[in-house]
Design a protein around this motif. Sequence first.
Motif, PDB file in Angstrom:
ATOM      1  N   GLU A  94       0.623  -1.227   0.067  1.00  0.00           N
ATOM      2  CA  GLU A  94       0.149  -0.106   0.032  1.00  0.00           C
ATOM      3  C   GLU A  94       0.956   1.221  -0.021  1.00  0.00           C
ATOM      4  O   GLU A  94       1.940   1.313   0.665  1.00  0.00           O
ATOM      5  CB  GLU A  94      -0.840  -0.027   1.188  1.00  0.00           C
ATOM      6  N   VAL A  95       0.408   2.147  -0.602  1.00  0.00           N
ATOM      7  CA  VAL A  95       0.910   3.623  -0.834  1.00  0.00           C
ATOM      8  C   VAL A  95       0.838   4.209   0.710  1.00  0.00           C
ATOM      9  O   VAL A  95      -0.334   4.028   1.103  1.00  0.00           O
ATOM     10  CB  VAL A  95       0.271   4.348  -1.664  1.00  0.00           C
ATOM     11  N   ASP A  96       1.959   4.547   1.209  1.00  0.00           N
ATOM     12  CA  ASP A  96       1.960   5.256   2.554  1.00  0.00           C
ATOM     13  C   ASP A  96       2.349   6.738   2.326  1.00  0.00           C
ATOM     14  O   ASP A  96       3.493   7.201   2.077  1.00  0.00           O
ATOM     15  CB  ASP A  96       3.037   4.486   3.417  1.00  0.00           C
ATOM     16  N   VAL A  97       1.569   7.622   2.891  1.00  0.00           N
ATOM     17  CA  VAL A  97       1.616   9.036   2.694  1.00  0.00           C
ATOM     18  C   VAL A  97       1.852   9.749   3.852  1.00  0.00           C
ATOM     19  O   VAL A  97       0.847   9.665   4.695  1.00  0.00           O
ATOM     20  CB  VAL A  97       0.807   9.964   1.510  1.00  0.00           C
ATOM     21  N   ASP A  98       3.127  10.285   4.298  1.00  0.00           N
ATOM     22  CA  ASP A  98       3.212  10.933   5.376  1.00  0.00           C
ATOM     23  C   ASP A  98       3.222  12.584   4.976  1.00  0.00           C
ATOM     24  O   ASP A  98       4.028  12.965   4.215  1.00  0.00           O
ATOM     25  CB  ASP A  98       4.582  10.479   6.025  1.00  0.00           C
ATOM     26  N   TYR A  99       2.799  13.379   5.790  1.00  0.00           N
ATOM     27  CA  TYR A  99       2.877  14.869   5.721  1.00  0.00           C
ATOM     28  C   TYR A  99       3.790  15.646   6.478  1.00  0.00           C
ATOM     29  O   TYR A  99       3.900  16.976   6.313  1.00  0.00           O
ATOM     30  CB  TYR A  99       1.383  15.522   5.608  1.00  0.00           C
ATOM     31  N   LYS A 100       4.197  15.092   7.788  1.00  0.00           N
ATOM     32  CA  LYS A 100       5.199  15.617   8.413  1.00  0.00           C
ATOM     33  C   LYS A 100       6.448  15.103   8.607  1.00  0.00           C
ATOM     34  O   LYS A 100       6.654  13.788   8.520  1.00  0.00           O
ATOM     35  CB  LYS A 100       4.447  15.577   9.962  1.00  0.00           C
ATOM     36  N   SER A 140       5.985   6.588   0.558  1.00  0.00           N
ATOM     37  CA  SER A 140       6.520   5.038   0.395  1.00  0.00           C
ATOM     38  C   SER A 140       5.598   4.092   0.138  1.00  0.00           C
ATOM     39  O   SER A 140       4.455   4.406   0.150  1.00  0.00           O
ATOM     40  CB  SER A 140       7.365   4.895   2.062  1.00  0.00           C
ATOM     41  N   ILE A 141       6.246   2.724   0.043  1.00  0.00           N
ATOM     42  CA  ILE A 141       5.340   1.485   0.074  1.00  0.00           C
ATOM     43  C   ILE A 141       5.378   0.910   1.035  1.00  0.00           C
ATOM     44  O   ILE A 141       6.544   0.281   1.581  1.00  0.00           O
ATOM     45  CB  ILE A 141       5.893   0.932  -1.246  1.00  0.00           C
ATOM     46  N   ASP A 142       4.372   0.420   1.835  1.00  0.00           N
ATOM     47  CA  ASP A 142       4.333  -0.517   3.025  1.00  0.00           C
ATOM     48  C   ASP A 142       3.918  -2.078   2.279  1.00  0.00           C
ATOM     49  O   ASP A 142       2.789  -2.076   1.966  1.00  0.00           O
ATOM     50  CB  ASP A 142       3.249  -0.018   4.040  1.00  0.00           C
ATOM     51  N   VAL A 143       5.134  -2.764   2.093  1.00  0.00           N
ATOM     52  CA  VAL A 143       5.005  -3.798   1.530  1.00  0.00           C
ATOM     53  C   VAL A 143       4.552  -5.133   2.242  1.00  0.00           C
ATOM     54  O   VAL A 143       4.665  -5.098   3.439  1.00  0.00           O
ATOM     55  CB  VAL A 143       6.605  -4.023   1.223  1.00  0.00           C
ATOM     56  N   ASP A 144       3.466  -5.585   1.389  1.00  0.00           N
ATOM     57  CA  ASP A 144       2.754  -6.898   2.013  1.00  0.00           C
ATOM     58  C   ASP A 144       3.595  -8.167   1.386  1.00  0.00           C
ATOM     59  O   ASP A 144       3.479  -9.147   2.190  1.00  0.00           O
ATOM     60  CB  ASP A 144       1.265  -6.846   1.813  1.00  0.00           C
TER      61      ASP A 144
END
Length: 130
Positions: free
Chosen positions: A110-116, A122-126
Amino acid sequence: MNKFTKAILAAGFTAVSALSMANTVKAPAPEHAAHEAVNHAAFAKPVTVKQALTLKDDTKVELKGHVVKSLGDEKYQFRDSTGTITADIDNKLWQGKKVLAKTPVTITGEVDVDYKPAKHVSIDVDSVKF
């Protein structure tokens, strides 16, 4: 046997039967569990790194390319022909296999978007396929 005793026995038999059926349904067959994992991966959208960098948080994706560098703490640099992105890959997903920068892999996650403090994707890989 009176009507009351028959009713209690019938109700007890029904409850035991329902309980037995519920226990049978709760434990899926191993094939079923594997099928669910395949279906989860089927929802992942094949994308490039360039495309992944523009997607919304939690979008399921599949990327083909190379893990080119370890960044420490289960984070890796993943590269395809369109760019690079950080991939969070749990150690257990490597399945004990060594991967070189030239080894082609497919990652699903899943795409992981952090704003701070600033926007970082990044990609949280399964799963990792070799």
